[in-house]
Design a protein around this motif. Structure first.
Motif, short mmCIF file in Angstrom:
data_model
loop_
_atom_site.label_atom_id
_atom_site.label_comp_id
_atom_site.label_asym_id
_atom_site.label_seq_id
_atom_site.Cartn_x
_atom_site.Cartn_y
_atom_site.Cartn_z
N THR A 1 -3.93 1.60 -3.29
CA THR A 1 -3.65 3.03 -3.27
C THR A 1 -4.43 3.67 -2.14
OG1 THR A 1 -3.24 3.17 -5.65
CG2 THR A 1 -3.89 5.20 -4.53
N LYS B 1 4.72 2.30 -6.85
CA LYS B 1 4.02 1.69 -7.98
C LYS B 1 4.98 0.91 -8.87
CE LYS B 1 0.38 2.80 -11.30
NZ LYS B 1 -0.43 3.89 -11.91
N TYR C 1 4.89 8.28 -4.78
CA TYR C 1 3.95 7.23 -5.13
C TYR C 1 4.47 6.39 -6.29
CZ TYR C 1 -0.52 5.22 -6.78
OH TYR C 1 -1.54 4.38 -7.20
N TRP D 1 -2.17 -4.79 -4.53
CA TRP D 1 -1.75 -3.38 -4.52
C TRP D 1 -2.92 -2.50 -4.08
CZ3 TRP D 1 1.95 0.16 -4.64
CH2 TRP D 1 1.67 1.44 -5.10
N TRP E 1 -5.98 6.91 -1.13
CA TRP E 1 -6.37 8.06 -1.94
C TRP E 1 -6.34 9.37 -1.17
CZ3 TRP E 1 -6.25 7.06 -6.88
CH2 TRP E 1 -6.53 5.77 -7.32
N TYR F 1 0.83 -1.20 0.00
CA TYR F 1 0.00 0.00 0.00
C TYR F 1 0.87 1.25 0.00
CZ TYR F 1 0.59 -0.76 5.11
OH TYR F 1 1.09 -1.01 6.37
N HIS F 2 0.34 2.31 -0.63
CA HIS F 2 1.10 3.55 -0.78
C HIS F 2 0.12 4.70 -0.95
CE1 HIS F 2 5.42 4.71 -1.69
NE2 HIS F 2 4.78 5.87 -1.71
N ALA F 3 0.40 5.81 -0.29
CA ALA F 3 -0.46 6.98 -0.40
C ALA F 3 -0.17 7.74 -1.68
CB ALA F 3 -0.26 7.91 0.80
N LEU F 4 -1.22 8.06 -2.41
CA LEU F 4 -1.07 8.83 -3.64
C LEU F 4 -0.39 10.17 -3.36
CD1 LEU F 4 -1.76 9.07 -6.68
CD2 LEU F 4 -3.93 10.10 -6.01
N GLY F 5 -0.69 10.77 -2.22
CA GLY F 5 -0.12 12.06 -1.86
C GLY F 5 1.09 11.97 -0.96
N ASP F 6 1.78 10.83 -0.96
CA ASP F 6 2.95 10.66 -0.09
C ASP F 6 3.98 11.73 -0.40
OD1 ASP F 6 5.37 9.72 1.17
OD2 ASP F 6 4.50 7.72 1.24
#
Length: 387
Positions: free
Chosen positions: A353, A336, A332, A351, A355, A322-327
Motif C-alpha cells: 500500500t 486490493k 484502491y 502487496w 500510504w 502496489y496501489h495508492a490508498l488515495g488513488d
C-alpha cells in the motif's frame, strides 16, 4: 544492484498524464499479412532512447514490428522499442518487458514515436532500468502506431503484446539477448492492466519465457468498477477512451449507435489526441450526457468488459503489486480485490500500500522498490509474499 531513484524530476511527474506528440522516426514497415510465430520480428530499424531531448543514455535502440495476437487470438502486428545498455557487459542480461501507462489513442502518442525524441513521459523511469544494466522492450500495444485504432483497455490483447515484445527482443539479433535469459514484467495504470494480464497469460501463452516476476501497480482490474468511479469526474475522459478501445476490438458493440451528437464529437476528438489533451477535453463528462442509452448497462458491453477483468487465474511467477490508498483514478479497493483473488488461487503476491499520494505519484514513489524487488528475483533470491 540497487540504485537511488532519479525519477523525481518534473517530467516524471507526468508519468501517466500524457506524452507530447512527436514525428515518428523512419522505419521499415511490414507489408504482408502476419505470418510466423507470435514474437517473430517482422521489421526493424535503428532508433534511439532519450529520457529528455538529446539526453545521452549510453544505449542502443531499435524500433521493431513483431507478430502478436488480438484478444481473440487472431494474428496481428504490433510495434515497439528495444533498448540495450552499451556497458560492455557480456553474457545473458535481464530483460524487462515494460508496459506504459495511458498515452492516448492517436498514433503520434506511441512510445516508439516519443522515446527517440525525449518526449516519452515514462522515459526517466525506463532509464532507471537501463542504468541497472537491464535491457528493456516497450510495446506500443495493438493499434497504437500500427493500422487501426488502439484497443485501449482490452486486457488480453495487451497481455499478448507485452509477452510477444519480450519474445521479439530476444529474437532480435542486433540486441544480443539470450532466449533463455531472465525476464521481468513491469507496468503501472494501463501498464498495470497489461502487465497483470501478461502475468496471468504467461504460463499458457509464452511458457518458454523465463519470467522471474511481475511488478504491477495501480491496476484497473475491474473496468466496470473503474468506469463507475470515474463517471462525471476529471478522469471521465478515460472512460470514453476505454469505450472507444473496446469498440475497436469488438466492432459488434457499435459504440456509435449509443452516442448522441455531443458524445460522437467527444469520442472523435479523443481518437485524434494524446492523453494530456484528451484528459482535459473529456473531464467532468457524464456517460448519461453523452449517450442516448448507457452502453455499460447492456449485457453485451458488460460481457466484453468482464473479459478484461483480472484475477481469473494465478500468475505463474511471483508478483509485486502496489496501489495508492488515495488513488483518485483507480479505486484502491479494485487493486486490493485483485490481490485477494490472486492469493485465493495460490499466487505469490507481495502487496504494498502506498500510504501517501495518489495515482501518478504512486507510479514514481514505488518504482525504486519495484525495481529492487525484480533485482532480487533476477539474483535468485526467493520471493516472500504476504497473502
Amino acid at each position: 544492484m540497487r540504485i537511488r531513484s532519479t525519477a523525481l524530476a518534473a517530467v516524471a511527474a507526468l508519468a501517466l498524464a500524457g506524452a507530447i506528440p512527436a514525428t515518428a522516426t523512419a522505419t521499415a514497415q511490414p507489408t504482408a499479412e502476419p505470418t510466423g510465430r507470435p514474437g517473430d520480428v517482422v521489421a526493424v530499424a535503428p532508433s534511439a532512447f532519450h529520457p529528455l531531448p538529446d539526453q545521452p543514455t549510453n544505449t542502443r535502440a531499435w524500433k521493431v514490428h513483431y507478430r502478436s495476437s488480438t484478444a481473440d487470438g487472431t494474428p496481428n502486428v504490433v510495434s515497439g522499442t528495444v533498448i540495450v545498455p552499451q556497458d560492455g557487459r557480456s553474457g545473458p542480461r535481464p530483460l524487462i518487458t515494460y508496459a506504459v501507462g495511458t498515452v492516448g489513442l492517436d498514433d503520434s502518442c506511441a512510445p516508439s514515436n516519443n522515446l527517440p525524441k525525449g518526449t516519452s513521459a515514462e522515459a526517466n523511469l525506463i532509464q532507471q532500468l537501463t542504468q541497472r544494466g537491464w535491457a528493456v522492450v516497450v510495446t506500443d500495444y495493438e493499434g497504437l502506431g500500427t493500422p487501426g485504432l488502439h484497443t485501449y483497455t482490452v486486457g488480453r490483447s495487451a497481455g499478448h503484446a507485452v509477452l510477444d515484445a519480450a519474445r521479439a527482443a530476444q529474437r532480435l539479433p542486433e540486441a544480443g539477448l539470450s532466449a533463455s535469459g531472465p525476464v521481468g514484467i513491469m507496468g503501472y495504470s494501463q501498464g498495470g492492466q497489461a502487465s497483470s494480464w501478461a502475468a496471468e497469460l504467461q504460463g499458457s501463452y509464452a511458457p518458454e519465457l523465463q519470467v522471474k516476476g511481475t511488478a504491477t501497480g495501480g491496476v484497473p482490474a475491474d473496468l466496470l468498477k473503474v468506469a463507475a468511479a470515474n463517471d462525471g469526474s476529471y478522469g471521465s475522459g478515460l472512460v470514453f477512451m476505454a469505450a472507444a478501445g473496446q469498440d475497436a476490438a469488438f466492432p459488434e458493440l457499435e459504440l456509435d449507435s449509443y452516442l448522441n451528437p455531443a458524445g460522437r464529437t467527444l469520442v472523435d476528438q479523443l481518437k485524434t489526441t494524446c492523453v494530456a489533451a484528451g484528459a482535459v477535453t473529456g473531464s467532468f463528462k457524464r456517460i448519461a450526457d453523452m449517450t442516448t442509452t448507457n452502453p455499460l448497462s447492456r449485457p453485451d458491453w458488460q460481457a466484453r468488459l468482464n473479459q478484461s477483468k483480472l484475477g481469473g487465474s494465478a500468475p505463474a511467477a511471483p508478483v509485486y503489486q502496489y496501489h495508492a490508498l488515495g488513488d483518485e483514478l483507480i479505486p484502491y479497493a479494485v487493486g486490493k480485490q485483485l490481490r485477494a483473488d490472486w492469493c485465493a488461487k495460490g499466487a505469490d503476491v507481495d502487496w504494498n500500500t502506498i500510504w501517501v499520494g495518489g495515482h501518478v505519484t504512486g507510479a514514481i514513489s514505488q518504482f525504486l522498490g519495484a525495481g529492487n524487488w525484480l533485482a532480487d528475483r533476477f539474483a535468485g533470491r526467493p520471493a516472500a509474499g504476504n497473502c
